[in-house]
Design an enzyme around this catalytic site. Structure first.
Site, mmCIF file in Angstrom:
data_model
loop_
_atom_site.group_PDB
_atom_site.id
_atom_site.type_symbol
_atom_site.label_atom_id
_atom_site.label_comp_id
_atom_site.label_asym_id
_atom_site.label_seq_id
_atom_site.Cartn_x
_atom_site.Cartn_y
_atom_site.Cartn_z
ATOM 1 N N VAL A 82 0.992 -0.700 0.058
ATOM 2 C CA VAL A 82 0.192 0.198 -0.437
ATOM 3 C C VAL A 82 0.875 1.428 0.087
ATOM 4 O O VAL A 82 2.039 1.388 1.031
ATOM 5 C CB VAL A 82 -1.213 0.196 1.034
ATOM 6 C CG1 VAL A 82 -1.700 0.905 0.738
ATOM 7 C CG2 VAL A 82 -2.092 -1.528 1.380
ATOM 8 N N SER A 83 0.890 1.950 -0.923
ATOM 9 C CA SER A 83 1.285 3.316 -0.981
ATOM 10 C C SER A 83 0.284 4.314 -1.710
ATOM 11 O O SER A 83 -0.387 4.529 -2.611
ATOM 12 C CB SER A 83 3.184 3.354 -1.301
ATOM 13 O OG SER A 83 2.329 3.371 -2.823
ATOM 14 N N VAL A 84 0.778 5.651 -1.403
ATOM 15 C CA VAL A 84 0.445 7.003 -1.981
ATOM 16 C C VAL A 84 1.414 8.028 -2.550
ATOM 17 O O VAL A 84 2.269 8.260 -1.723
ATOM 18 C CB VAL A 84 -0.594 7.779 -1.366
ATOM 19 C CG1 VAL A 84 -1.182 9.070 -1.847
ATOM 20 C CG2 VAL A 84 -1.780 6.818 -0.540
ATOM 21 N N ARG A 90 -2.830 13.808 0.670
ATOM 22 C CA ARG A 90 -4.279 13.958 1.466
ATOM 23 C C ARG A 90 -5.521 14.696 0.436
ATOM 24 O O ARG A 90 -5.697 15.666 0.414
ATOM 25 C CB ARG A 90 -4.107 15.307 2.412
ATOM 26 C CG ARG A 90 -2.976 15.642 3.169
ATOM 27 C CD ARG A 90 -3.006 16.545 4.032
ATOM 28 N NE ARG A 90 -2.160 16.162 5.475
ATOM 29 C CZ ARG A 90 -0.953 16.372 5.755
ATOM 30 N NH1 ARG A 90 0.100 16.222 4.638
ATOM 31 N NH2 ARG A 90 -0.388 15.904 6.269
ATOM 32 N N ARG A 91 -5.491 13.751 -0.654
ATOM 33 C CA ARG A 91 -6.829 13.633 -1.581
ATOM 34 C C ARG A 91 -7.656 12.909 -1.962
ATOM 35 O O ARG A 91 -7.896 12.816 -2.210
ATOM 36 C CB ARG A 91 -6.167 13.802 -3.049
ATOM 37 C CG ARG A 91 -4.988 14.867 -3.242
ATOM 38 C CD ARG A 91 -4.371 14.821 -4.448
ATOM 39 N NE ARG A 91 -3.127 16.332 -5.008
ATOM 40 C CZ ARG A 91 -2.576 16.369 -6.027
ATOM 41 N NH1 ARG A 91 -3.482 15.542 -7.279
ATOM 42 N NH2 ARG A 91 -1.864 17.063 -5.695
ATOM 43 N N GLY A 92 -7.490 11.858 -0.552
ATOM 44 C CA GLY A 92 -8.318 11.143 -0.676
ATOM 45 C C GLY A 92 -7.857 9.542 -1.744
ATOM 46 O O GLY A 92 -9.064 8.456 -1.928
ATOM 47 N N LEU A 94 -5.941 7.402 -0.486
ATOM 48 C CA LEU A 94 -5.651 5.961 0.732
ATOM 49 C C LEU A 94 -6.828 5.536 0.768
ATOM 50 O O LEU A 94 -7.165 3.960 0.837
ATOM 51 C CB LEU A 94 -4.891 6.602 1.540
ATOM 52 C CG LEU A 94 -4.853 5.282 2.532
ATOM 53 C CD1 LEU A 94 -3.790 4.008 2.200
ATOM 54 C CD2 LEU A 94 -4.437 5.454 4.119
ATOM 55 N N GLU A 119 2.975 2.195 9.370
ATOM 56 C CA GLU A 119 2.631 3.806 10.571
ATOM 57 C C GLU A 119 1.725 2.699 11.958
ATOM 58 O O GLU A 119 0.635 2.943 10.580
ATOM 59 C CB GLU A 119 2.858 4.579 10.293
ATOM 60 C CG GLU A 119 3.861 5.660 9.128
ATOM 61 C CD GLU A 119 4.042 6.879 8.777
ATOM 62 O OE1 GLU A 119 4.433 7.300 9.283
ATOM 63 O OE2 GLU A 119 3.338 7.070 7.600
ATOM 64 N N TYR A 123 -4.346 2.814 9.547
ATOM 65 C CA TYR A 123 -5.217 1.948 9.381
ATOM 66 C C TYR A 123 -6.705 2.035 10.543
ATOM 67 O O TYR A 123 -7.597 1.232 10.197
ATOM 68 C CB TYR A 123 -4.613 0.653 9.017
ATOM 69 C CG TYR A 123 -4.045 0.936 7.820
ATOM 70 C CD1 TYR A 123 -4.354 0.720 6.671
ATOM 71 C CD2 TYR A 123 -2.209 0.694 8.365
ATOM 72 C CE1 TYR A 123 -3.651 0.791 5.496
ATOM 73 C CE2 TYR A 123 -1.501 0.695 5.928
ATOM 74 C CZ TYR A 123 -2.208 0.771 6.035
ATOM 75 O OH TYR A 123 -1.542 0.582 4.506
ATOM 76 N N PHE A 409 4.405 -9.875 4.932
ATOM 77 C CA PHE A 409 4.195 -9.733 3.744
ATOM 78 C C PHE A 409 3.645 -8.917 2.776
ATOM 79 O O PHE A 409 3.317 -7.747 2.941
ATOM 80 C CB PHE A 409 2.815 -10.961 4.001
ATOM 81 C CG PHE A 409 1.739 -10.183 4.587
ATOM 82 C CD1 PHE A 409 0.748 -9.782 4.153
ATOM 83 C CD2 PHE A 409 2.103 -10.847 6.245
ATOM 84 C CE1 PHE A 409 -0.251 -9.020 5.083
ATOM 85 C CE2 PHE A 409 0.694 -10.082 6.859
ATOM 86 C CZ PHE A 409 0.167 -9.538 6.456
#
Length: 409
Positions: A82-84, A90-92, A94, A119, A123, A409
Site C-alpha cells: 500500500v502506498s500513495v 491528502r487527496r483521498g 488511500l 505506521e 489504519y 508480507f
C-alpha cells in the site's frame, strides 16, 4: 486531472512496483527480491490509482488463511504493497483504495483482512485493530546464559548450507503453523521468502547461516542467522542477528538459543520478531540484560462480523449480544448474538438488547485472543451494557498462548 482507480494489469507491474519503491524511499530492491514479489503477487487482486500515465497509489491483497483461537483457519486477505505518491497526499487516494479493497474482499467471501503497517496510526480509521505484537531482544550474551531442560543432551546441531536445509526448515515451520493464532497458511512459493538474503540488509554481517537441530536423525528445529564480526580494545565484540528460530519441542528450542548465545567471538544476540510470551524469557538467566521491547505487528479487520466471529473457537462458553459500530463498512453495524465455546460458534443478527457496545476496530484487536476486551474497556473503547457481560466475553475471546505473526508480507 481526475484520478482513476482500477485493477492492475500484468503489463503495468514494473511501473506500479517502481512507484511503490519510490513511496518507501526510492531505494531499489535487489533483483531477487523484486522477482519473488512479482511471482507472489496476485495481479487480479491488486489495484492502482492513476493520474494520467502515472501510478500514484498502489495496494494489493494476498490469499491467506489465518490461524485463530481453537486451531481453526479463517480465510483472510493479506493487504500489502500500500502506498500513495508523496505528490498526491491528502487527496483521498488511500481512502478510495481502502474502500474498493474492502468491498472486493467482501465479494470474495473472505471474513477478514489483515496487514502490517508502516505506521500504526494509519489504519485504525478503516476499522483495523492491532491484534498481535512482536518482541525484539538484544541479549548481552557475554553475561546471559540459556538454561536447557531435560532432553537437551539428545539434540545434535550441525551447520548446513541455507539452500540445502531449506526443505527441512520449511517442514518444521509447517508443523508449527496453527500452534499460535496469527500464523499464516500460505500458498506455493512462499517458502522462498525466508531464504531472501540481500547484501543491502546485512549491515556488514555474514551471509545467512543455517543450523539444524536433530534428534535420532530427524530434524526437530533450526536457526537461521547472520554473524557480524567486530573488535574492540578489549577484544572480540561480534554480534549475532537472528532471522528465524523454530523447534518442535522445548529441549530443541532451548538448545538452539543456547548455541546462538555461545557462538565464539560474539557478545550480543539480536532478534527482532518473537512472540511476546516466548519461552526464551524463562530460559535466560538475566532478563534485565535482554533489552526486551514490544511493538505492533498484525492488524486485523473484520470484513464480515458474523462469519468472522463464527469461524473461531472460544475458550469458555459465551452468549453475548454485541452492538457493533462500523461506519466504514456499514453492513456490519447493528446487534449480533454470539454464541459459542471450544467446539464451535454462531453469530447472527438479533433484535435482543445489547450486552456490549464495541466498534469493529476493537473486535479486530481482540479477535486473535492477544488483546482482552477488558483492557479495551479500561481504555474506554468497549462499553459494558449488561453487568458481567464484559468478563464473560473477555475470557471467552482469550487465547492460552499469545498470537504471533512470524513474518511480514
Amino acid at each position: 486531472m481526475a484520478t482513476e482507480l482500477r485493477v492492475l494489469q500484468q503489463s503495468e507491474w514494473d511501473h506500479w512496483y517502481g512507484r511503490l519503491e519510490l513511496a518507501f524511499g526510492g531505494v531499489d530492491e535487489s533483483p531477487a527480491e523484486r522477482k519473488l514479489w512479482e511471482e507472489l503477487a496476485e495481479i487480479e487482486r491488486s489495484i492502482g490509482v492513476w493520474d494520467g500515465d502515472e501510478c500514484v497509489g498502489t495496494a494489493g491483497a494476498f490469499t491467506f488463511s489465518v490461524s485463530a483461537p481453537g486451531g481453526t483457519f479463517v480465510p483472510a486477505a493479506g493487504v500489502t504493497m500500500v502506498s500513495v505518491a508523496a505528490t498526491h497526499r491528502r487527496r483521498g487516494i488511500l481512502r478510495s483504495m481502502m474502500r474498493r479493497q474492502l468491498d472486493d474482499v467482501r465479494s470474495w467471501g473472505e471474513p477478514l483482512a489483515v496487514l502490517t503497517a508502516s505506521e500504526p496510526v494509519i489504519y485504525g480509521r478503516f476499522g483495523y485493530g492491532i491484534a498481535t505484537h512482536q518482541m525484539s531482544l538484544e541479549i548481552d550474551s557475554s553475561r546471559v546464559r540459556v538454561a536447557v531442560p531435560p532432553g537437551a543432551e539428545d539434540v545434535r546441531l550441525r551447520f548446513v548450507p541455507v539452500a540445502e536445509g531449506a526443505e527441512a526448515c520449511e517442514q518444521v515451520y509447517r508443523r508449527t503453523i496453527g500452534s499460535r493464532p496469527g500464523m499464516l497458511a500460505r500458498g506455493t512459493g512462499w517458502e522462498r521468502l525466508p531464504l531472501l538474503d540481500p547484501t543491502s540488509e546485512r549491515d556488514g554481517a555474514s551471509p545467512m547461516q543455517c543450523v539444524l537441530a536433530e534428534r535420532d536423525g530427524r530434524v526437530v528445529g533450526y536457526a537461521r542467522f547472520h554473524n557480524k564480526p567486530a573488535w574492540a580494545a578489549a577484544g572480540a565484540d561480534g554480534s549475532i542477528s537472528v532471522r528465524h528460530v523454530e523447534a518442535l519441542d522445548p529441549a530443541a528450542y532451548a538448545v538452539l538459543w543456547r548455541f546462538l548465545c555461545e557462538i565464539d567471538l560474539t557478545s550480543t544476540v539480536r532478534s527482532h520478531n518473537r512472540p511476546v510470551d516466548d519461552p526464551l524469557l524463562h530460559l535466560v538467566t538475566d532478563i534485565r540484560r535482554c533489552g526486551v521491547r514490544v511493538r505492533d505487528s498484525l492488524h486485523v479487520r473484520l470484513v464480515d462480523v458474523g462469519a468472522a466471529l463464527a469461524a473461531r473457537r472460544y475458550t469458555a462458553p459465551v452468549d453475548v449480544v454485541l452492538d457493533v459500530e462500523d461506519a466504514f463498512c456499514p453492513w456490519n453495524e447493528g446487534r449480533w448474538r454470539l454464541t459459542g465455546d471450544a467446539k464451535g460458534a454462531s453469530c447472527e443478527r438479533t433484535r435482543d438488547a445489547a450486552d456490549l457496545a464495541v466498534s469493529v476496530r476493537e473486535l479486530g484487536a481482540a479477535y486473535l485472543g492477544g488483546v482482552s476486551l477488558s483492557s479495551l474497556a479500561a481504555a474506554g473503547r468497549v462499553r459494558e451494557l449488561r453487568k458481567g457481560a464484559l468478563a464473560e466475553a473477555s475470557v471467552a475471546f482469550g487465547s492460552d498462548v499469545a498470537p504471533w505473526l512470524p513474518h511480514g508480507f
